[in-house]
Design a protein around this motif. Structure first.
Motif, PDB file in Angstrom:
ATOM      1  N   THR A   1       9.454 -16.766   2.993  1.00 32.53           N
ATOM      2  CA  THR A   1       9.553 -15.338   2.881  1.00 32.53           C
ATOM      3  C   THR A   1       8.696 -15.181   2.040  1.00 32.53           C
ATOM      4  O   THR A   1       8.456 -13.361   1.881  1.00 32.53           O
ATOM      5  N   SER A   2       8.582 -15.411   1.661  1.00 30.80           N
ATOM      6  CA  SER A   2       7.627 -14.987   0.228  1.00 30.80           C
ATOM      7  C   SER A   2       6.534 -14.407   0.126  1.00 30.80           C
ATOM      8  O   SER A   2       5.598 -14.643   1.268  1.00 30.80           O
ATOM      9  N   MET A   3       6.017 -14.059  -0.839  1.00 34.21           N
ATOM     10  CA  MET A   3       4.542 -13.138  -0.350  1.00 34.21           C
ATOM     11  C   MET A   3       3.463 -12.998   0.845  1.00 34.21           C
ATOM     12  O   MET A   3       2.492 -13.050   1.489  1.00 34.21           O
ATOM     13  N   ASP A   4       2.857 -14.674   0.281  1.00 31.68           N
ATOM     14  CA  ASP A   4       2.178 -15.573   0.749  1.00 31.68           C
ATOM     15  C   ASP A   4       2.246 -16.205   2.026  1.00 31.68           C
ATOM     16  O   ASP A   4       1.465 -16.797   1.658  1.00 31.68           O
ATOM     17  N   SER A   5       3.838 -16.337   2.462  1.00 35.90           N
ATOM     18  CA  SER A   5       4.186 -17.226   3.253  1.00 35.90           C
ATOM     19  C   SER A   5       3.350 -16.438   4.705  1.00 35.90           C
ATOM     20  O   SER A   5       3.402 -15.419   4.445  1.00 35.90           O
ATOM     21  N   ASP A   6       3.867 -17.395   5.553  1.00 35.36           N
ATOM     22  CA  ASP A   6       3.557 -17.749   6.968  1.00 35.36           C
ATOM     23  C   ASP A   6       3.948 -16.255   7.730  1.00 35.36           C
ATOM     24  O   ASP A   6       3.970 -15.624   8.277  1.00 35.36           O
ATOM     25  N   PHE A   7       5.710 -16.291   6.960  1.00 37.58           N
ATOM     26  CA  PHE A   7       6.789 -15.734   7.239  1.00 37.58           C
ATOM     27  C   PHE A   7       6.851 -13.744   7.269  1.00 37.58           C
ATOM     28  O   PHE A   7       6.735 -13.460   8.405  1.00 37.58           O
ATOM     29  N   CYS A   8       5.617 -13.795   5.946  1.00 43.34           N
ATOM     30  CA  CYS A   8       5.252 -12.551   5.725  1.00 43.34           C
ATOM     31  C   CYS A   8       3.842 -11.999   6.462  1.00 43.34           C
ATOM     32  O   CYS A   8       4.476 -10.713   6.589  1.00 43.34           O
TER      33      CYS A   8
END
Ligand SMILES: Cc1ncc(COP(=O)(O)O)c(C=O)c1O
Length: 452
Positions: free
Chosen positions: A392-399
Motif C-alpha cells: 500500500t506504499s506511496m508509489d504502489s499500484d494500490f495507492c
C-alpha cells in the motif's frame, strides 16, 4: 550449524542494525551539496517535503477526493459557539486587554493550572505531587515533541519508538537525522521485554548504547493503531528502565487520551505510577484534537525541572510564547463545565463515525478478503492489516488505484520505522461527514478487495 530459519528476535535485531547503518551512512557531501546556489545547513539540506503537508494539500486540491488520510477533526463539531462565547466574555467582561498582548514563554498561569487539573482528574493521579511549575504551554503538542528531541538528541542519536507510531514524529526524527528503533512487541502486541533486553545488549556490544537518548510512547488510543499501553506494560517498562546504567528520558504522548468512546481508559499516565517516580517523563497533551484544532494549543507536564527548563530556553528562542489569545480562549472555556460537556458530545460523535467507517469496510467485503483490524475504543483511526503480499506504499499500484478511485489514506509503512511492512493502512474517520465516510469506506473497500 546455525539454523536456517531465523527467529523473529534475530530478524528484529538485524533489522535494527541495518536501520542504524542506514542512518549513519548519509554522506555528508550529499548534505552539503544542495541543488541551489544557497549553502544549506545539514538540517536545511535534509529537509524533505512533509508527507502530512502533501496529504493535507491533496485533500483540499483534488476535486471530488475523499480523504481518510490526514488526522483532521470534524468541522461539524468544532466548538464555534463556545469560542464565540469565550471571546465575547473576554472582550466585554474582562477589563484588561492583556490577552491581546504577548504572553509569557511558559504559558498562561490559569491555563497551566487547568491542564494540571485535567491530569489530576484521572483516577490514580489525584494525589500527584506535580505543580503548576511543571507545566508549560506549546504551539500544539507537536512543538513540545520537537523541543524535547532538540534538547536531548544530537545528529545520529537513537530514539526508541513503538511500532507502529505517529508518522509525523518519525518525519521529525528524520529531519533531525535521528534514528528510530522499534521497541519489540510480542504476538499479543505488548512490549516483549526479553527481546528488548537483547536489543540493549546488542547496542551495547556495538558501542551504540550511549546514543540512545529518548523513548517515545503513545499511551492512549495511539495514532495510528488506536492501541493503549496496558498498566502492566507501563509498570514493567518503568522497572526495566530503572535497572539500566543511565536514565533515558521518556515522552508519553497523550494526544487522544480524552477522546474515548464509552469509558475512559483506566490506566494512569507514567506520571502517576510509583515505578516512574524518579524517572524523567514528559507528558504531552493537546487541546487541538479534543477542542479546537485551529487554535493549536498544547500542554506538557514534566517531572524533571532540568529537562523542562532546557525546553523552555529553546522555546524562548523559537517563539517566546504560544499565542496568548488562543490560550486565553481555551482557558476561559476550561474554567466552566462547558469543556467537559463538549467532550461528551464529540466522544459520541466520533464513536458513531468510527462505526460507520467500520460498517462500510465490512459491507465492501474488506474483512472477508484477508484484511483485519481492531475496533478502536477511542481516537480517530482504524489501523488495517492487509494480506502479506499487498503493498500500500506511496508509489504502489494500490495507492495509484486509490487515487483513481478518488480516495486518500495513509500508507502504513510511513508509521513503521526501519524494516518496512507495506501491507498496513491508516484510515482516519475524523474529517469526512457521515455520508462521505460511508462512500469513502466503500471506495476503499473496492481497492482493498481488488488487490487482495
Ligand atoms: C500522536 C500525536 N501526537 C501529537 C500530535 C500533534 O498534535 P497537535 O500539535 O495538534 O497538538 C498529533 C497530531 O496528529 C498526534 O497524532
Amino acid at each position: 550449524m546455525k539454523p536456517l530459519v531465523k527467529t523473529q528476535r534475530e530478524r528484529m535485531l538485524k533489522s535494527s542494525a541495518l536501520r542504524y547503518h542506514w542512518n549513519k551512512s548519509i554522506p555528508m557531501d550529499m548534505i552539503q551539496t544542495a541543488s541551489s546556489d544557497i549553502s544549506w545547513s545539514h538540517m536545511g539540506a535534509r529537509a524533505s517535503d512533509a508527507v502530512i503537508a502533501k496529504l493535507m494539500a491533496d485533500a483540499i486540491n483534488i476535486p471530488g477526493i475523499l480523504s481518510l488520510a490526514a488526522g483532521f477533526t470534524d468541522n461539524a463539531v468544532l466548538p464555534a459557539q463556545l469560542i464565540e462565547e469565550a471571546v465575547s466574555e473576554l472582550t466585554h467582561n474582562v477589563s484588561s486587554r492583556e490577552f491581546l498582548q504577548y504572553g509569557t514563554n511558559i504559558g498562561r498561569q490559569g491555563l497551566r493550572e487547568q491542564a494540571l487539573q485535567l491530569l489530576k482528574s484521572n483516577p490514580g493521579e489525584e494525589s500527584s505531587q506535580l505543580t503548576v511549575d511543571d507545566v508549560f504551554i506549546s504551539n500544539g503538542s507537536q512543538q513540545a515533541l520537537y523541543l524535547a528531541a532538540q534538547v536531548l538528541c544530537n545528529e545520529g542519536d537513537i530514539v526508541l519508538v513503538e511500532e507502529p507510531t505517529y508518522f509525523v514524529f518519525l518525519e521529525l526524527l528524520k529531519g533531525m537525522n535521528l534514528c528510530p528503533i522499534s521497541i519489540p512487541l510480542n504476538s499479543d502486541n505488548r512490549i516483549d521485554f526479553k527481546t528488548l533486553t537483547e536489543l540493549v545488549h546488542f547496542l551495547q556490544a556495538r558501542g551504540e548504547w550511549n546514543r540512545v537518548k529518548m523513548i517515545y510512547l503513545i499511551g492512549y488510543y495511539s495514532n495510528p493503531s488506536s492501541r493503549s499501553l496496558s498498566y502492566d506494560e507501563k509498570k514493567q517498562l518503568g522497572l526495566f528502565l530503572q535497572k539500566l546504567d543511565r536514565k533515558i528520558p521518556v515522552i508519553e504522548d497523550a494526544a487522544y487520551r480524552s477522546l474515548y468512546f464509552d469509558s475512559m481508559y483506566n490506566v494512569p499516565s507514567l506520571l502517576g505510577m510509583p515505578e516512574w517516580e524518579s524517572y524523567p517523563v514528559l507528558y504531552t497533551g493537546t487541546f487541538t484534537k479534543p477542542f479546537s484544532t485551529g487554535l493549536k494549543v498544547g500542554y506538557s507536564i514534566c517531572n524533571s525541572q532540568p529537562w523542562l527548563q532546557r525546553m523552555l530556553r529553546v522555546k524562548g528562542h523559537q517563539d517566546f510564547g504560544t499565542s496568548n489569545f488562543s490560550q486565553a480562549i481555551v482557558e476561559r472555556v476550561l474554567e466552566s463545565d462547558r469543556y467537559q460537556a463538549h467532550l461528551e458530545k464529540i466522544r459520541a460523535h466520533y464513536k458513531r463515525k468510527m462505526l460507520l467507517l467500520d460498517a462500510a469496510l465490512r459491507e465492501g467485503g474488506v474483512d472477508k478478503n484477508g484484511w483485519s483490524w481492531d475496533v478502536p475504543e477511542g481516537g480517530l483511526y482504524l489501523w488495517l492489516k492487509g494480506p502479506d503480499h499487498v503493498d500500500t506504499s506511496m508509489d504502489s499500484d494500490f495507492c495509484k488505484a486509490a487515487l483513481d478511485e478518488k480516495i486518500l489514506y495513509v500508507p502504513g509503512d510511513l508509521c513503521i520505522s526501519g524494516n518496512k511492512k507495506k501491507n498496513y493502512v491508516r484510515l482516519s474517520f475524523g474529517a469526512l461527514d457521515e455520508s462521505q465516510l460511508t462512500e469513502a469506506g466503500l471506495r476503499f473497500a473496492k481497492i482493498a478487495v481488488r488487490f487482495s
